[in-house]
Each structure stands twice: as structure tokens, then as C-alpha cells.
Design an enzyme around this catalytic site. Structure first.
Site, PDB file in Angstrom:
ATOM      1  N   TYR A  33       0.963  -1.241  -0.033  1.00 55.06           N
ATOM      2  CA  TYR A  33       0.330  -0.213   0.341  1.00 55.06           C
ATOM      3  C   TYR A  33       1.192   1.315  -0.026  1.00 55.06           C
ATOM      4  O   TYR A  33       0.905   2.386  -1.113  1.00 55.06           O
ATOM      5  CB  TYR A  33      -1.286  -0.376   1.344  1.00 55.06           C
ATOM      6  CG  TYR A  33      -1.654   0.716   1.751  1.00 55.06           C
ATOM      7  CD1 TYR A  33      -2.976   1.415   0.482  1.00 55.06           C
ATOM      8  CD2 TYR A  33      -1.764   2.449   2.392  1.00 55.06           C
ATOM      9  CE1 TYR A  33      -3.833   2.066   0.454  1.00 55.06           C
ATOM     10  CE2 TYR A  33      -2.954   3.590   2.132  1.00 55.06           C
ATOM     11  CZ  TYR A  33      -4.015   3.313   1.633  1.00 55.06           C
ATOM     12  OH  TYR A  33      -5.096   4.233   1.472  1.00 55.06           O
ATOM     13  N   LYS A  86       0.604   4.193  -2.879  1.00 57.29           N
ATOM     14  CA  LYS A  86       0.415   5.255  -2.537  1.00 57.29           C
ATOM     15  C   LYS A  86       1.552   6.390  -3.315  1.00 57.29           C
ATOM     16  O   LYS A  86       1.497   7.493  -3.387  1.00 57.29           O
ATOM     17  CB  LYS A  86       0.390   5.359  -1.339  1.00 57.29           C
ATOM     18  CG  LYS A  86      -1.607   5.313  -1.120  1.00 57.29           C
ATOM     19  CD  LYS A  86      -2.271   5.550  -2.095  1.00 57.29           C
ATOM     20  CE  LYS A  86      -3.840   5.474  -1.348  1.00 57.29           C
ATOM     21  NZ  LYS A  86      -4.978   5.854  -2.861  1.00 57.29           N
TER      22      LYS A  86
END
Length: 262
Positions: free
Chosen positions: A166, A170
């Protein structure tokens, strides 16, 4: 239209006359962002998996005196997304504001993340942001410009344990924001991002229900020491989408209570 290439108008925060598309808009941050944009006068297209289940939200948006529609958008099916966007713009007109809100991750030690896990998180967060931005930007280019706001995360700015895939996705969104801003500025397209900390939504409720996790999170939110609420993100998105931010592009605004300041 929300494209200012000169000084902002006397009501620089107003979005009247703009049309916004918000992905993953049925709940959480997406829902709050849609309501904020409508409250500032923008017509809103809700990108959701189940348009029929969003009738109540459409009514809430319409109560602001704007036009609201819900369309089926599964950001993992980009071909279907492009078709849906083309259909709704043919009906309502071009998109002036795109909010790439869809995203999500998995909690797993980096030693245990599978290729399928990594690919899913990348596609959900980064691939979708790139290609939806690309598609909408083609229309913005021919219609005088627009504003794209990507929902990144503090996970794209700092390392979070058990969230390597993640964080990677991002972080890519943060840098993609810069790249697209530089390439598309000449078309009058501004591209920015917000990077929220843990926000109290249905998506974070399970994690924050753990007392130890919640206490640790509040401690790490180093200046304000509290969990954020969706309205604290949606207002920033509306600002970046508005003429008030007409000279701001390529930036990622951390909405993190001071987490990344320490």
C-alpha cells in the site's frame, strides 16, 4: 469551469458551473467529498459499484440544487469505466473536476505479500488513478482544462509496518501527481493530491476498534493526537479543485495532524 489560468474570481472557493466525477463515492471519504463539492455548487457524478444503492445520496446531493448522477464504475475494469464516463459526459457535458478516491490495501508482512496481493493493490490505487486521469484529461484538454485531485495517503510519505504494498502504491500516486501536473499544465489541467492520516470511516472502523492500535495511532498523529473525520479531508479536496488554488499544481497536501512532521 474550474480551470483558472489567471487570478481567481471574487468567489474563489465556489464551484458553480463545474462538473465533478468522484470515484468510490458511495461511502466514507468519497461520499463526504461528493457532498462537499455539491455544497460548493458543483454538479456531481458518483462513480460507484452499485448505482441503484446510491439513490439516497443522489437525493442528498440534488438538495443543494445541483445535478447528480450515479454511474457504475469498478476501477479494476478500466474499459468499462471509460465507456461509462463517455456515456455520462455525452448526457451531462464534460468533466471539470476528477477526484480519484478509489483505493485500499492489505495488512501483511512484506515477507508474505504475494504477487497477486501486490498486483491487486497496485491496480486499485495506482493503475486506476493513472488511466482514469488519462481518459478524463483528454476531454479536459479539449474543453479548456480542469482539476484532478488524487487521494493519496500518509502511507505514501512515510513507512507503515505491514503495509509495504500500500505504501508503495500510494507513494507512486504522490509522484504520479507531480508527473501529470508537469505534462498537463500547458492544457490548463492542474493535478494535486491529498494524503490523509487515519480517518474515522467505515473502512477504518475495524482497525480503530482495537484499543491498542487506536492508542498507538493517536500517539503517532504527533501534533493534534486525534483521529481525523471525513470533513477534514473533503474541504481540502474542494479547495484544491477550486479557483482559489489556481496556482497550485503538482502538490500533495498532508492531512495528517502532524504525523509526518515528526
Amino acid at each position: 469551469m474550474t480551470v483558472a489560468s489567471s487570478a481567481p474570481a471574487r468567489t474563489p472557493f465556489a464551484l458553480t458551473g463545474s462538473r465533478a466525477l468522484v470515484t468510490a463515492a458511495s461511502r466514507g471519504l468519497g461520499r463526504e467529498i461528493a457532498l462537499e463539492l455539491a455544497g460548493q455548487g458543483a454538479d456531481v457524478v458518483l462513480g460507484v459499484r452499485d448505482p441503484g444503492g446510491s439513490a439516497e445520496l443522489v437525493d442528498e446531493l440534488s438538495a443543494f440544487g445541483v445535478t447528480a448522477r450515479a454511474v457504475r464504475l469498478d476501477v479494476l475494469d478500466l474499459a468499462a469505466c471509460r465507456t461509462a464516463i463517455d456515456e455520462v459526459t455525452a448526457e451531462l457535458g464534460p468533466i471539470h473536476i476528477l477526484v480519484n478516491n478509489a483505493g485500499g490495501g492489505i495488512n501483511a508482512p512484506a515477507l508474505e505479500v504475494t504477487e497477486d496481493d501486490f498486483d491487486h493493490v497496485w491496480q486499485l490505487n495506482t493503475r486506476s488513478t493513472f488511466f482514469l486521469s488519462q481518459h478524463v484529461a483528454k476531454s479536459m484538454r479539449t474543453n479548456g482544462g480542469g482539476s484532478i485531485v488524487n487521494i493519496a495517503s500518509q502511507a505514501g510519505l512515510v513507512a507503515l509496518p505491514l503495509e509495504s504494498s500500500y505504501c508503495t502504491a500510494k507513494a507512486a500516486v504522490v509522484h504520479l501527481t507531480r508527473c501529470l501536473a508537469v505534462e498537463w499544465g500547458g492544457y490548463g489541467i492542474r493535478v494535486n493530491a491529498v494524503a490523509p492520516t487515519f480517518i474515522a470511516t467505515d473502512g477504518t472502523s475495524e482497525a480503530l476498534a482495537d484499543d491498542d492500535f487506536r492508542a498507538d495511532t493517536i500517539e503517532r498523529i504527533a501534533a493534534l493526537h486525534r483521529i481525523g473525520v471525513p470533513a477534514e479531508v473533503s474541504g481540502a479536496v474542494a479547495f484544491l479543485a477550486s479557483p482559489a488554488a489556481s496556482l497550485i499544481t503538482g502538490q500533495t497536501l498532508a492531512i495528517d495532524g502532524g504525523w509526518t512532521a515528526r
